[in-house]
Design a protein around this motif. Structure first.
Motif, PDB file in Angstrom:
ATOM      1  N   TYR A   6       0.857  -1.186   0.000  1.00 26.05           N
ATOM      2  CA  TYR A   6       0.000   0.000   0.000  1.00 26.05           C
ATOM      3  C   TYR A   6       0.894   1.238   0.000  1.00 26.05           C
ATOM      4  N   GLN A   7       0.442   2.273  -0.679  1.00 26.46           N
ATOM      5  CA  GLN A   7       1.052   3.592  -0.560  1.00 26.46           C
ATOM      6  C   GLN A   7      -0.072   4.618  -0.513  1.00 26.46           C
ATOM      7  N   ASP A  25       1.652  10.805   3.799  1.00 26.50           N
ATOM      8  CA  ASP A  25       2.383   9.706   3.162  1.00 26.50           C
ATOM      9  C   ASP A  25       2.494   8.549   4.150  1.00 26.50           C
ATOM     10  N   LEU A  26       2.081   7.373   3.732  1.00 27.30           N
ATOM     11  CA  LEU A  26       2.186   6.179   4.574  1.00 27.30           C
ATOM     12  C   LEU A  26       2.267   4.962   3.679  1.00 27.30           C
ATOM     13  N   SER A  27       3.184   4.070   3.996  1.00 28.34           N
ATOM     14  CA  SER A  27       3.316   2.833   3.225  1.00 28.34           C
ATOM     15  C   SER A  27       3.121   1.635   4.137  1.00 28.34           C
ATOM     16  N   VAL A  28       2.684   0.530   3.525  1.00 33.87           N
ATOM     17  CA  VAL A  28       2.631  -0.768   4.187  1.00 33.87           C
ATOM     18  C   VAL A  28       3.418  -1.730   3.311  1.00 33.87           C
ATOM     19  N   CYS A  29       4.428  -2.361   3.892  1.00 38.82           N
ATOM     20  CA  CYS A  29       5.332  -3.208   3.122  1.00 38.82           C
ATOM     21  C   CYS A  29       4.819  -4.643   3.050  1.00 38.82           C
ATOM     22  N   PRO A  30       5.090  -5.346   1.963  1.00 36.05           N
ATOM     23  CA  PRO A  30       4.653  -6.739   1.844  1.00 36.05           C
ATOM     24  C   PRO A  30       5.245  -7.602   2.959  1.00 36.05           C
ATOM     25  N   THR A 189       0.641 -10.035   5.001  1.00 36.90           N
ATOM     26  CA  THR A 189       0.776  -8.662   5.457  1.00 36.90           C
ATOM     27  C   THR A 189      -0.346  -8.343   6.440  1.00 36.90           C
ATOM     28  N   MET A 190      -0.005  -7.677   7.546  1.00 37.69           N
ATOM     29  CA  MET A 190      -1.000  -7.383   8.567  1.00 37.69           C
ATOM     30  C   MET A 190      -0.869  -5.942   9.034  1.00 37.69           C
ATOM     31  N   VAL A 191      -2.015  -5.320   9.263  1.00 36.85           N
ATOM     32  CA  VAL A 191      -2.061  -4.004   9.908  1.00 36.85           C
ATOM     33  C   VAL A 191      -2.891  -4.173  11.173  1.00 36.85           C
ATOM     34  N   LEU A 192      -2.265  -3.866  12.296  1.00 34.22           N
ATOM     35  CA  LEU A 192      -2.847  -4.134  13.613  1.00 34.22           C
ATOM     36  C   LEU A 192      -3.130  -2.823  14.331  1.00 34.22           C
ATOM     37  N   VAL A 193      -4.398  -2.565  14.626  1.00 28.83           N
ATOM     38  CA  VAL A 193      -4.759  -1.449  15.501  1.00 28.83           C
ATOM     39  C   VAL A 193      -4.803  -1.970  16.926  1.00 28.83           C
TER      40      VAL A 193
END
Length: 243
Positions: A6-7, A25-30, A189-193
């Motif tokens: 993601y970008q 600007d924020l990225s999420v890496c594989p 890939t995970m995004v954790l709140v």
């Protein structure tokens, strides 16, 4: 270095004229686990909704797997299916545990999934409860059902919105182990709140602090907690009140 999965660039989200999220600007890496931390009401869950394409940005561009999406461009179903969310309070159908886990596959017309369901129930430790009504489970068991339901879809991205809030330490440990294993074995890939900074320390590769809908700092986990650049990050890590 591989391109970001993601970008986000110049992304804003506005409700009724009020801007609740501004991401320059924020990225999420594989393959990484990115933790989103910060006080309540700073836009963490709103950001997850954008990453899951449940809502479009009001402004700006979200690039996912090299494709750019804006408020005017709908995200194709095939791309949305690459992302799954586990919420803090999962909605479970009034059916068996096994039927709940199978539900997403049925929607995708995958009817040859019996062994897949058995395997994923074993992985989350619920094989002995497969025929039990899901709504009779404890909170920790219900959250493991939600994880199993997400895992079986084999998404590229798993979004976790406070997945262990209000759970006892035993179930917190179980769920963290499952998340860690999914990331390591499938490179998911995970995004954790999370409000639990110790959980962010244990699980995340990088951590992002959000305040007032803006990114204050994103850094590798060790740097974020031991040598942050921004004084607001340092205050947050110390446990001071920051807004």
């Amino acid at each position: 270095m591989s391109a970001p999965l993601y970008q986000l660039q110049g992304v804003e989200k506005t409700y009724n004229g009020r801007t609740v999220l501004q991401i320059d600007d924020l990225s999420v890496c594989p393959g990484e686990i990115l933790a989103l931390v910060g006080p309540s009401g700073v836009g963490k869950s709103t950001l997850l909704r954008l990453l899951n394409f449940l809502e479009p940005p009001s402004k700006g561009t979200i690039t996912f797997r090299g494709q750019q999406f804006t408020a005017q461009q709908a995200v194709p179903l095939a791309e949305r299916r690459r992302v799954t969310t586990v919420f803090q309070r999962p909605f479970l159908l009034n059916r068996s545990v096994r039927a709940n886990v199978a539900y997403g596959l049925r929607l995708r017309r995958n009817h040859n999934s019996a062994q897949q369901i058995t395997d994923v129930l074993e992985r989350v430790g619920l094989q002995d409860l497969a025929q039990q009504k899901a709504r009779t489970l404890s909170g920790g068991e219900a959250q493991r059902v939600a994880l199993a339901r997400a895992m079986i879809l084999q998404p590229d991205v798993l979004l976790l919105d406070e997945p262990t809030a209000n759970l006892d330490p035993y179930n917190v440990g179980l769920i963290e182990d499952i998340v860690r294993q999914m990331n390591q074995t499938r490179q998911m890939t995970m995004v954790l709140v999370t409000h639990n900074v110790f959980q962010a320390k244990r699980l995340a590769h990088r951590v992002t602090l959000l305040l007032n809908g803006r990114v204050v700092e994103t850094a590798p986990t060790e740097t974020f907690f031991n040598n942050p650049r921004d004084p607001r990050t340092a205050a947050f890590v110390r446990g001071d009140m920051v807004y």
